[in-house]
Design a protein around this motif. Structure first.
Motif, PDB file in Angstrom:
ATOM      1  N   VAL A 248      44.510  30.768  43.938  1.00 16.36           N
ATOM      2  CA  VAL A 248      46.632  30.620  44.227  1.00 16.36           C
ATOM      3  C   VAL A 248      46.746  30.839  44.424  1.00 16.36           C
ATOM      4  N   ALA A 249      47.579  32.082  45.907  1.00 10.98           N
ATOM      5  CA  ALA A 249      47.389  32.931  46.745  1.00 10.98           C
ATOM      6  C   ALA A 249      49.238  33.617  45.920  1.00 10.98           C
ATOM      7  N   GLU A 250      50.398  31.727  45.733  1.00 14.84           N
ATOM      8  CA  GLU A 250      51.328  32.308  45.359  1.00 14.84           C
ATOM      9  C   GLU A 250      51.722  31.081  44.313  1.00 14.84           C
ATOM     10  N   GLY A 251      51.647  31.596  42.984  1.00 18.64           N
ATOM     11  CA  GLY A 251      52.550  30.730  41.982  1.00 18.64           C
ATOM     12  C   GLY A 251      53.119  30.673  41.474  1.00 18.64           C
ATOM     13  N   TYR A 252      54.396  30.214  40.357  1.00 16.17           N
ATOM     14  CA  TYR A 252      54.874  29.764  39.141  1.00 16.17           C
ATOM     15  C   TYR A 252      54.840  29.520  38.432  1.00 16.17           C
ATOM     16  N   LEU A 253      55.422  29.894  36.646  1.00 16.52           N
ATOM     17  CA  LEU A 253      55.299  28.953  35.621  1.00 16.52           C
ATOM     18  C   LEU A 253      56.546  27.594  35.607  1.00 16.52           C
ATOM     19  N   ILE A 254      56.156  26.377  35.878  1.00 12.86           N
ATOM     20  CA  ILE A 254      57.353  25.407  35.311  1.00 12.86           C
ATOM     21  C   ILE A 254      57.565  25.083  33.997  1.00 12.86           C
TER      22      ILE A 254
ATOM     23  N   ILE B  91      42.217  22.332  36.052  1.00 14.83           N
ATOM     24  CA  ILE B  91      42.045  23.384  34.974  1.00 14.83           C
ATOM     25  C   ILE B  91      42.391  24.819  35.981  1.00 14.83           C
ATOM     26  N   ILE B  92      43.478  25.275  34.680  1.00 16.36           N
ATOM     27  CA  ILE B  92      43.268  26.810  35.239  1.00 16.36           C
ATOM     28  C   ILE B  92      42.715  28.018  35.030  1.00 16.36           C
ATOM     29  N   GLY B  93      42.268  28.563  36.034  1.00 17.79           N
ATOM     30  CA  GLY B  93      41.624  30.062  35.620  1.00 17.79           C
ATOM     31  C   GLY B  93      42.446  30.847  35.973  1.00 17.79           C
ATOM     32  N   GLY B  94      42.668  31.892  34.755  1.00 16.83           N
ATOM     33  CA  GLY B  94      43.502  33.276  35.166  1.00 16.83           C
ATOM     34  C   GLY B  94      42.990  34.605  33.887  1.00 16.83           C
ATOM     35  N   THR B  95      43.842  34.910  33.828  1.00 12.12           N
ATOM     36  CA  THR B  95      43.380  36.009  32.808  1.00 12.12           C
ATOM     37  C   THR B  95      43.647  36.195  32.178  1.00 12.12           C
ATOM     38  N   GLU B  96      45.045  35.617  31.251  1.00 16.50           N
ATOM     39  CA  GLU B  96      45.951  35.205  30.364  1.00 16.50           C
ATOM     40  C   GLU B  96      44.949  34.269  29.385  1.00 16.50           C
ATOM     41  N   ALA B  97      45.082  34.769  28.484  1.00 12.07           N
ATOM     42  CA  ALA B  97      44.167  34.618  27.070  1.00 12.07           C
ATOM     43  C   ALA B  97      44.912  32.815  26.718  1.00 12.07           C
ATOM     44  N   PRO B  98      43.950  32.158  27.047  1.00 12.29           N
ATOM     45  CA  PRO B  98      44.590  30.823  26.788  1.00 12.29           C
ATOM     46  C   PRO B  98      45.657  30.649  24.817  1.00 12.29           C
TER      47      PRO B  98
ATOM     48  N   LYS C  34      55.379  40.798  45.387  1.00 12.81           N
ATOM     49  CA  LYS C  34      55.983  39.543  44.815  1.00 12.81           C
ATOM     50  C   LYS C  34      54.884  39.411  43.672  1.00 12.81           C
ATOM     51  N   MET C  35      53.847  38.924  44.408  1.00  9.39           N
ATOM     52  CA  MET C  35      52.477  39.370  43.028  1.00  9.39           C
ATOM     53  C   MET C  35      51.979  40.440  42.392  1.00  9.39           C
ATOM     54  N   LEU C  36      52.601  41.315  42.838  1.00  5.39           N
ATOM     55  CA  LEU C  36      52.199  43.216  42.109  1.00  5.39           C
ATOM     56  C   LEU C  36      53.009  42.916  40.823  1.00  5.39           C
ATOM     57  N   GLU C  37      54.436  42.373  40.904  1.00  3.76           N
ATOM     58  CA  GLU C  37      55.397  42.185  40.227  1.00  3.76           C
ATOM     59  C   GLU C  37      54.740  40.799  38.859  1.00  3.76           C
ATOM     60  N   ALA C  38      54.330  39.786  39.703  1.00  2.48           N
ATOM     61  CA  ALA C  38      53.566  38.782  38.664  1.00  2.48           C
ATOM     62  C   ALA C  38      53.225  39.069  37.566  1.00  2.48           C
ATOM     63  N   ARG C  39      53.306  38.016  36.484  1.00  3.74           N
ATOM     64  CA  ARG C  39      52.918  38.699  35.271  1.00  3.74           C
ATOM     65  C   ARG C  39      51.495  37.341  35.574  1.00  3.74           C
TER      66      ARG C  39
END
Length: 472
Positions: free
Chosen positions: A386-392, A453-460, A216-221
């Motif tokens: 975060v091993a598994e996360g989703y947007l709300i 604070i969320i650290g991610g790879t998508e531009a804020p 599932k995480m392979l397919e995640a954004r």
């Protein structure tokens, strides 16, 4: 086999130089471990470890020695070595130890009675199940372990307890790849139980969850970066409460001023929605009928409705504060002296349904499974994967996201919890501290933190400030 009079003689030798307190910890531990990787058995380890540790406390100082020679002469020699560290004067001591209690654990399926072939069947089943989930599953690691530990603990106050501990666990780690990305999924189960653990949990379900998460995480954004509310499900496990809060409530760290909670008893340190409990009486992976100092396992409320009420004490830290131990003295083996450790630590249930918490969150991150992390107990700063996360979005759970990290400060985050669920989910692990590992469980209900604070790879988005994540 040492008699009670033998143990009394050994303790008398240890205390004859004027120590305040002497103790002996005798252990007979049988373990089995199976490691399976790349469709083959990496190793099967089965063995017995027998030995004893002798401790003398004098004021704030501790002397400790251990040996795997359980002859009375060897133990008296070790007792004399640690006893001499207490002073130069010799005293005549007669110590009689009496039974304080024992526990004859009755498990349905003692691990020692189960053939190794049956244990291997569970490992092979997990591997086969995980690999069938998806062609993108590239690697499966399965670990099985069981332990039967018998201990005798006696001290110069005349107390003697005998205890038997039986634990069984299994873990599944899956690596999936689509040729471009690599993602992992992890699941573990364990309890204070024998092989009947597998009557309660399904090896197949465990493996399916781990493999499905990796795929599932392979397919995640990519996860977004910035500040937003975070909803953690009960399934996420209590990693955050264990790391960001639990260690800071262990009395030795508090006394050394290495805890952000030092000097704050009676003060508000969390939201009034939050109560934190350490309960060694729960028959979970961290269960202790007696701790490793012969103190009865207890349920201790550490934080009640946001107010700091108590710390976790072993005997030495309790002596320093002139109070009683809370039954949190634990050690990895006879080779280690006991220190304050968690058992089963959790945030107590609240009043909200998990569905309502999500429904009332307009925008945020849903954390379904936590990964690893690091924490600085001195100031409470942490960073967790975060091993598994989703947007709300608008109260609904949307697409999965990968690569998220949570950065913050333990006390501040606990103060920002505004909704606590009426569910509770436990996770197991081996807690490391001072080079020792002990079995623990941690848990939390579903809960919402108003901002993290969320650290991610998508531009804020425009105007969002991104904090550089520092490994603590």
């Amino acid at each position: 086999m040492l008699s009670r009079s033998d143990i009394g003689e050994i303790l008398a030798v240890a205390k004859q130089y004027g120590g305040d307190f002497a103790e002996i910890f005798i252990e007979n531990k049988q373990t089995t471990g199976i490691s399976f990787e790349d469709n083959s058995i990496e190793k099967v380890i089965s063995g017995i470890d027998v030995g004893a540790g002798i401790r003398v406390i004098t004021g704030d100082n501790t002397s400790y020695a251990y040996t795997n020679d359980l002859s009375i002469n060897s133990l008296k020699k070790a007792a004399q070595i640690v006893g001499q560290a207490a002073g130069d004067n010799m005293f005549s001591n007669v110590i009689e130890v009496t039974g304080k209690g024992n526990q004859n654990v009755q498990v349905e399926k003692d691990p020692d009675s189960i053939p190794i072939e049956k244990k291997l069947e569970k490992v092979l089943e997990a591997n086969e199940t995980a690999r069938k989930v998806d062609d993108r599953v590239k690697q499966v690691i399965v670990g099985y372990g069981d332990l039967v530990q018998e201990v005798t603990i006696a001290n110069s106050e005349g107390d003697l307890v005998e205890d038997k501990r039986v634990r069984t666990r299994m873990l599944v780690n899956v690596v999936a790849s689509d040729g471009m990305l690599i993602q992992t999924g992890y699941e573990a189960a364990g309890s204070f139980a024998g092989f009947e653990l597998f009557d309660e949990i399904s090896t197949q379900v465990l493996a399916e969850k781990a493999a499905s998460r990796a795929v599932k995480m392979l397919e995640a954004r990519p996860a977004p970066s910035g500040k937003m509310p975070v909803v953690m499900t009960a399934e996420a496990g209590g990693t955050m409460i264990h790391e960001a809060c639990g260690h800071g409530l262990e009395a030795d760290l508090v006394q050394k001023k290495l805890s952000v909670y030092a000097g704050k008893i009676g003060q508000e340190v969390a939201s009034n929605q939050v109560s934190v409990i350490d309960d060694g009486t729960l028959k979970k992976y961290g269960y202790v009928h007696w701790d490793d100092e012969g103190i009865k396992g207890q349920k201790t409320t550490l934080i009640k409705n946001g107010v700091l009420e108590e710390f976790m004490f072993d005997r030495l830290s309790a002596m320093k504060d002139k109070r009683e131990s809370t039954g949190n003295g634990r050690r990895e083996s006879y080779q280690n002296k006991p220190i304050p450790r968690m058992t089963n630590t959790y945030i107590a249930k609240g009043e909200y349904s998990p569905e309502r918490i999500i429904r009332e969150t307009k925008r945020g991150l849903l954390v379904k499974k936590m990964g690893g992390g690091q924490v600085n107990t001195t100031n409470g700063d942490f960073v967790f994967d975060v091993a598994e996360g989703y947007l709300i979005e608008n109260g609904d759970v949307k697409e999965a996201v990968r690569g998220a990290t949570l950065t913050g400060n333990g006390p501040k985050v606990l103060n920002q919890v505004d909704m606590v669920g009426n569910d509770l989910g436990f996770a197991i692990g081996t807690c490391g501290k001072d080079g020792q590992g002990v079995p623990v469980s941690d848990a939390q209900p579903s809960l919402r933190v108003t901002e993290m604070i969320i650290g991610g790879t998508e531009a804020p988005g425009a105007g969002t400030k991104v904090m550089r994540i520092r490994r603590l």
